[in-house]
Scaffold this active site. Structure first.
Site, PDB file in Angstrom:
ATOM      1  N   HIS A   1      -5.490 -46.662 -56.788  1.00 47.42           N
ATOM      2  CA  HIS A   1      -5.537 -47.673 -56.320  1.00 47.42           C
ATOM      3  C   HIS A   1      -7.176 -48.785 -56.680  1.00 47.42           C
ATOM      4  CE1 HIS A   1      -7.772 -43.165 -55.678  1.00 47.42           C
ATOM      5  NE2 HIS A   1      -9.110 -44.162 -55.092  1.00 47.42           N
TER       6      HIS A   1
ATOM      7  N   ASP B   1     -10.982 -48.891 -55.603  1.00 54.23           N
ATOM      8  CA  ASP B   1     -12.468 -48.196 -54.579  1.00 54.23           C
ATOM      9  C   ASP B   1     -12.046 -49.583 -53.111  1.00 54.23           C
ATOM     10  OD1 ASP B   1     -11.788 -46.192 -55.437  1.00 54.23           O
ATOM     11  OD2 ASP B   1     -14.351 -46.497 -56.030  1.00 54.23           O
TER      12      ASP B   1
ATOM     13  N   HIS C   1      -7.202 -46.265 -60.644  1.00 60.33           N
ATOM     14  CA  HIS C   1      -7.885 -45.144 -60.908  1.00 60.33           C
ATOM     15  C   HIS C   1      -6.563 -43.375 -60.366  1.00 60.33           C
ATOM     16  CE1 HIS C   1     -10.431 -46.263 -57.704  1.00 60.33           C
ATOM     17  NE2 HIS C   1     -11.265 -44.959 -57.803  1.00 60.33           N
TER      18      HIS C   1
ATOM     19  N   ARG D   1     -19.965 -39.581 -56.216  1.00 56.51           N
ATOM     20  CA  ARG D   1     -19.926 -40.580 -56.110  1.00 56.51           C
ATOM     21  C   ARG D   1     -20.524 -41.651 -55.997  1.00 56.51           C
ATOM     22  NH1 ARG D   1     -14.305 -43.366 -53.442  1.00 56.51           N
ATOM     23  NH2 ARG D   1     -15.416 -45.041 -52.482  1.00 56.51           N
TER      24      ARG D   1
END
Length: 286
Positions: free
Chosen positions: A96, A98, A248, A263
């Protein structure tokens, strides 16, 4: 630390940066070299960093304005720009990009190791620009004209736990859909890449059932082994990837062990296709 250096770790993606301390303010000269490497190698890795959330926020902030709270995911108390990526909440074992289900997907994402399992839990990052270059000319001509609908109501894995079910329900509570060009032009480098991933569920003007084989063929070029960097986490590790030209995947092979990364993401802009047309929203949290 050793002298500052940037060493590529693969032929098509990834470099390790050594000789920098992310707990200190980087000089303009060093950051300029890091930024150039970020654009070239798509993902940068840093070992042996003893940093806090505040240091991570400062480093990410050098690349651009930081993303405000994620529309669905929980954040660290008192620090709304830090998301704890916790294997007890969810495991993103799907390719995917983000928040590609919004009109302004992240520019980039930094991840910092906080708690690591005794084995497994690697992160894979794929070069979507290399995937586009690998397309045969005939297939590239088709991809150049396609648009895809990205939605959060897509590949959201089930953990089968109460906490995992709660997080999954929160992620799906509102529906986002955005139309993006399948081939996105990078706003800084001008490089085209395949802008897809697991949130891309169907092609505009094409039924989902008929879209899937086309999307799968294109995705296959992004996921080629030579286009993928695999990072085995150690304490003190930090990475940053260019969300505009990568996808990723978090490898889910660490059983019930704990895995927590922090994150911090950088605010992106509206994607643009080869024809200059911009992405647009179809549903915004309905």
């Amino acid at each position: 630390m050793s002298l500052f250096d940037i060493r590529r770790i693969g032929g098509k993606i990834g470099a390790e940066v050594t000789g920098v301390d992310l707990s200190t303010e980087l000089s303009d000269s060093v950051f300029r070299q890091i930024h150039e490497a970020f654009l070239e190698y798509k993902v940068l890795f840093f070992r042996d960093q003893d940093i806090t959330d505040e240091h991570q926020l400062a480093f990410a902030g050098r690349f651009g304005p930081l993303t405000q709270p994620h529309p669905m995911m929980r954040t660290v108390d008192g620090t709304p720009q830090v998301i704890p990526v916790d294997g007890e909440d969810q495991r993103a074992d799907h390719w995917h990009t983000d928040i590609s289900f919004t009109t302004t997907p992240s520019l980039g994402t930094t991840l910092r190791s906080v708690v690591l399992p005794p084995y497994g839990g690697d992160t894979l990052v794929a070069n979507a620009a290399a995937g586009y270059k690998d397309l045969p000319a005939e297939l590239r001509a088709v991809a150049d004209r396609l648009w895809a609908v990205h939605t959060n109501h897509a590949e959201q894995p089930r953990l089968g736990t109460e906490r995992g079910d709660e997080v999954r329900a929160a992620f799906l509570a509102r529906r986002f859909e955005a139309a993006h060009p399948v081939v996105r032009v990078h706003p800084e480098s001008g490089e085209p890449s395949l802008f897809l991933g697991g949130f891309a569920q169907w092609l505009l003007g094409v039924a989902p059932r008929e879209s899937r084989p086309i999307l799968d063929v294109l995705q296959g070029y992004v996921r080629r082994p030579e286009n993928v960097a695999r990072w085995r986490w150690r304490p003190g590790d930090v990475l940053i990837f260019d969300n505009r030209s990568t996808q990723h995947f978090a490898v889910n092979d660490y059983g019930r062990h704990q895995r927590v990364l922090h994150r911090v993401s950088i605010t992106g802009d509206v994607p643009v296709g080869l024809d200059g047309k911009q992405s647009y929203a179809l549903k915004e949290g309905e």
